[in-house]
Write an enzyme that holds these catalytic residues in place. Structure first.
Site, PDB file in Angstrom:
ATOM      1  N   HIS A   1      -8.218  -5.189   0.198  1.00 30.80           N
ATOM      2  CA  HIS A   1      -6.890  -4.596   0.369  1.00 30.80           C
ATOM      3  C   HIS A   1      -6.150  -5.197   1.572  1.00 30.80           C
ATOM      4  O   HIS A   1      -4.934  -5.316   1.571  1.00 30.80           O
ATOM      5  CB  HIS A   1      -7.043  -3.085   0.540  1.00 30.80           C
ATOM      6  CG  HIS A   1      -5.744  -2.334   0.557  1.00 30.80           C
ATOM      7  ND1 HIS A   1      -4.794  -2.461  -0.426  1.00 30.80           N
ATOM      8  CD2 HIS A   1      -5.235  -1.442   1.454  1.00 30.80           C
ATOM      9  CE1 HIS A   1      -3.752  -1.673  -0.142  1.00 30.80           C
ATOM     10  NE2 HIS A   1      -3.991  -1.054   0.989  1.00 30.80           N
ATOM     11  N   ASP A   6      -9.053  -6.556  -4.243  1.00 34.51           N
ATOM     12  CA  ASP A   6      -8.629  -5.262  -3.693  1.00 34.51           C
ATOM     13  C   ASP A   6      -9.141  -4.152  -4.616  1.00 34.51           C
ATOM     14  O   ASP A   6      -8.668  -4.010  -5.734  1.00 34.51           O
ATOM     15  CB  ASP A   6      -7.092  -5.233  -3.606  1.00 34.51           C
ATOM     16  CG  ASP A   6      -6.551  -3.963  -2.982  1.00 34.51           C
ATOM     17  OD1 ASP A   6      -7.318  -3.016  -2.750  1.00 34.51           O
ATOM     18  OD2 ASP A   6      -5.330  -3.930  -2.709  1.00 34.51           O
ATOM     19  N   SER A  43       0.829  -1.206   0.000  1.00 35.42           N
ATOM     20  CA  SER A  43       0.000   0.000   0.000  1.00 35.42           C
ATOM     21  C   SER A  43       0.868   1.262   0.000  1.00 35.42           C
ATOM     22  O   SER A  43       1.749   1.394  -0.846  1.00 35.42           O
ATOM     23  CB  SER A  43      -0.924  -0.072   1.226  1.00 35.42           C
ATOM     24  OG  SER A  43      -1.908   0.890   1.183  1.00 35.42           O
ATOM     25  N   ARG A  57     -11.639   5.962  10.532  1.00 34.98           N
ATOM     26  CA  ARG A  57     -11.187   4.577  10.525  1.00 34.98           C
ATOM     27  C   ARG A  57     -12.271   3.636   9.997  1.00 34.98           C
ATOM     28  O   ARG A  57     -11.977   2.673   9.292  1.00 34.98           O
ATOM     29  CB  ARG A  57     -10.766   4.166  11.946  1.00 34.98           C
ATOM     30  CG  ARG A  57     -10.212   2.776  12.053  1.00 34.98           C
ATOM     31  CD  ARG A  57      -9.002   2.605  11.171  1.00 34.98           C
ATOM     32  NE  ARG A  57      -8.363   1.307  11.375  1.00 34.98           N
ATOM     33  CZ  ARG A  57      -7.333   0.892  10.663  1.00 34.98           C
ATOM     34  NH1 ARG A  57      -6.829   1.657   9.723  1.00 34.98           N
ATOM     35  NH2 ARG A  57      -6.798  -0.290  10.885  1.00 34.98           N
TER      36      ARG A  57
END
Lengths: 196, 390
Positions: free
Chosen positions: B363, B330, B163, B233
């Site tokens: 992901h 992802d 990432s 989050r």
């Protein structure tokens, strides 16, 4: 059916850039890297074979060749090789053109469907041929576009593709007088070196 | 016969075991990409394994958005969870600590001990808060390279990251080509898409509109924008999972309540309670300003911007051999983004291996135990070691 790597190697210039489509475990590229110092890259779709290439220290890209070679630039390789995979493509004709866009020269190896045992199987047995070279049944074979030596040469003529070299091998992977005399009947495997 | 060594049996055999974070202070000023200078800063880091005699077996781990220096092992015998990438780092694991010396820093701007927005600004004697300089990926590469200098590592056998970490790996390969033998880029991209930036902006707005944000100076007010950070989050977490993964994990299961006719009580789905819990835990442990800073660095990253927007031209500057890995489900860093990296590398004539791993975890997959992923990763790392870390 494993064509002697030496057969192909003679057409690959030392230190050149080679793309191997359907590169398997990367054995051919490994051989060319070790003997000719080429810069090699393989394309493969099978998980285990991709890992095997990595273990062999061969660059490999996971890619479905039926989606073409759009990810490769024009003339980015000296030689593009395809061993025993053309007949499994959805459009072998389009891929062949793509190979010649990406590479200056191409080496193609395919099973000759004009080989006499295959003809006998259909003509006399009335069944689709099953052999050690083509071990699948008609319904589960990945080889959906089988062709003969004559078919391939006709396609090349139609597309203006030059045949630089041709090697034809019998079922024991040998080049014999009979095979060379009547390749469409006696060749089990055909190896072509072509360019634009 | 030697007496058997008594080992604490608290940790699994393939764990690096008990690890101690270290801290390195830097007095040499660093000029950041934004033009501002930090005169002094410190970086927390952990190391696993042993640096070999010719210092050739070092591997640098670059962490992602919410990561830190604790990548593997345990800080205490009673830790419930190991470091964030324990799946991939340890004896016999893909990054095999029997063969490699692993360095994992907490990036500048982080909130786990490295200098960041929660640190004291020496000029004011107060926390930096919102005044902390904006950082870009290249600033991390620069500070990581100084850490490497001080550790006596001239060249890394591999630099690895997923990432945002993958972006650092690529930047390393361009900024210090001679210092990177292998670059391993997992679930990453050469630049974020508009959709990706949009999710980051939602997260940032949640934080910045929290009444407890105080323009980033919440620490001076003895508070923090926990609600906003928790929502940020929750958004992030949702996008890191796939639709399938969420269905498999939660479905439409209810945590409380019922849909029975005649009962008017609040219903709560499992997925709601899970996300709320994840958000709350995160907002207690992470600094909101760091979250803003990290998401900005993600958004601003554009590998080829200074190379005429031509990634092939960019990668021509690198000398590393690459391994690129993506995950089929992802959608935040889609396989197509990895394929763009691979195509540019091939176009630049670089050596590259690429695998697109079938996985339904989205992901997050890059952190998880997915057999084919670990197999490919292991095979590549073993080859590096077998070839003598060249």
């Amino acid at each position: 059916m494993r064509v002697d790597f030496e057969q192909l190697s003679q057409w690959v210039a030392p230190q050149s850039r080679v793309l191997d489509l359907g590169c398997g475990d990367g054995a051919l590229l490994r051989h060319l890297i070790d003997t000719r110092g080429i810069q090699g890259m393989g394309v493969e779709i099978d998980n285990e074979r991709i890992t095997a290439c990595i273990r062999n220290g061969v660059s490999v890209i996971e890619h479905n060749l039926d989606r073409g070679l759009h990810n490769f630039l024009d003339n980015s390789f000296d030689t593009v090789i395809m061993m025993q995979a053309l007949q499994a493509m959805r459009r072998p004709d389009l891929l062949l053109e793509e190979m010649l866009r990406v590479g200056r020269e191409c080496i193609i190896v395919f099973p000759n469907f004009g080989h006499w045992p295959a003809r006998l199987s259909v003509a006399l047995g009335g069944r689709m041929p099953v052999s050690t070279a083509l071990p699948h049944q008609w319904y589960n074979t990945p080889n959906i576009h089988l062709c003969t030596v004559k078919d391939f040469e006709a396609l090349c003529a139609e597309k203006g593709i030059r045949i630089l070299h041709r090697v034809v091998l019998n079922q024991h992977d040998h080049s014999g007088a009979l095979t060379n005399l009547l390749p469409n009947l006696f060749a089990a495997t055909a190896v072509y070196h072509v360019s634009r | 016969m030697e007496p058997p060594i008594l080992m604490p049996d608290a940790f699994p055999a393939d764990s690096v075991g008990l690890v101690t974070p270290q801290c390195m202070a830097f007095d040499e000023p660093v000029t950041l990409a934004c033009g501002r200078t930090l005169d002094r800063y410190q970086l927390m880091y952990e190391t696993y394994g042993t640096l070999n005699a010719d210092r050739s077996n070092a591997v640098l781990i670059c962490h992602a958005l919410s990561g830190n220096h604790h990548a593997a092992g345990y800080h205490n015998a009673d830790d419930r969870k190991p470091g964030w990438w324990d799946t991939c780092i340890g004896p016999g694991k893909p990054i095999d600590t029997n063969r490699f010396f692993v360095v994992c820093p907490n990036n500048l701007g982080g909130c786990h001990g490295s200098t960041g927005p929660a640190s004291i600004n020496p000029e004011t004697g107060k926390p930096w808060g919102g005044d902390f300089p904006t950082l870009r990926v290249r600033d991390w590469v620069e500070t990581q390279s100084r850490l490497a200098d001080n550790l006596g590592i001239q060249r890394f056998a591999a630099i690895v990251g997923g990432s945002l970490g993958g972006m650092q790996v690529m930047r390393w390969a361009l900024e210090h080509p001679e210092r990177v033998a292998h670059a391993i880029v997992i679930a990453s991209a050469m630049k974020l898409t508009a959709q990706n930036i949009a999710f980051n902006e939602i997260a940032r707005r949640a934080i910045m509109t929290d009444p407890q944000f105080f323009d980033g100076h919440y620490l001076e007010h003895g508070t923090s924008p926990k609600t906003g950070l928790a929502i940020a989050r929750m958004v992030g977490h949702t996008t890191y999972l796939s639709n399938d993964a969420m269905r498999d994990k939660f479905g439409r299961s209810l945590r409380t309540g019922t849909f029975e006719r005649g009962i008017d009580a609040a219903v709560e789905f499992e997925v709601e309670s899970y996300l709320r819990y994840q958000g709350d835990v995160f907002s207690e442990a992470f600094d909101a300003n760091t979250y803003l800073l990290m998401t900005k660095a993600l958004d601003y990253f554009d590998l080829a911007r200074e190379y005429n927007d031509n990634p092939i031209e960019a990668f021509k500057k690198s000398l590393a051999r690459f391994l690129v890995i993506s995950f089929s489900s992802d959608w935040r860093f889609a396989p197509e983004r990895s394929q763009e990296i691979v195509n540019a590398l091939v176009g630049a004539g670089r050596e590259v291996c690429y695998a697109d791993i079938e996985a339904n975890q989205g992901h997050d997959a890059f952190l998880l135990h997915i057999p084919r992923y670990l197999e490919v990763f292991s095979a590549y790392m073993q080859r590096i070691a077998d070839e003598g870390f060249r």
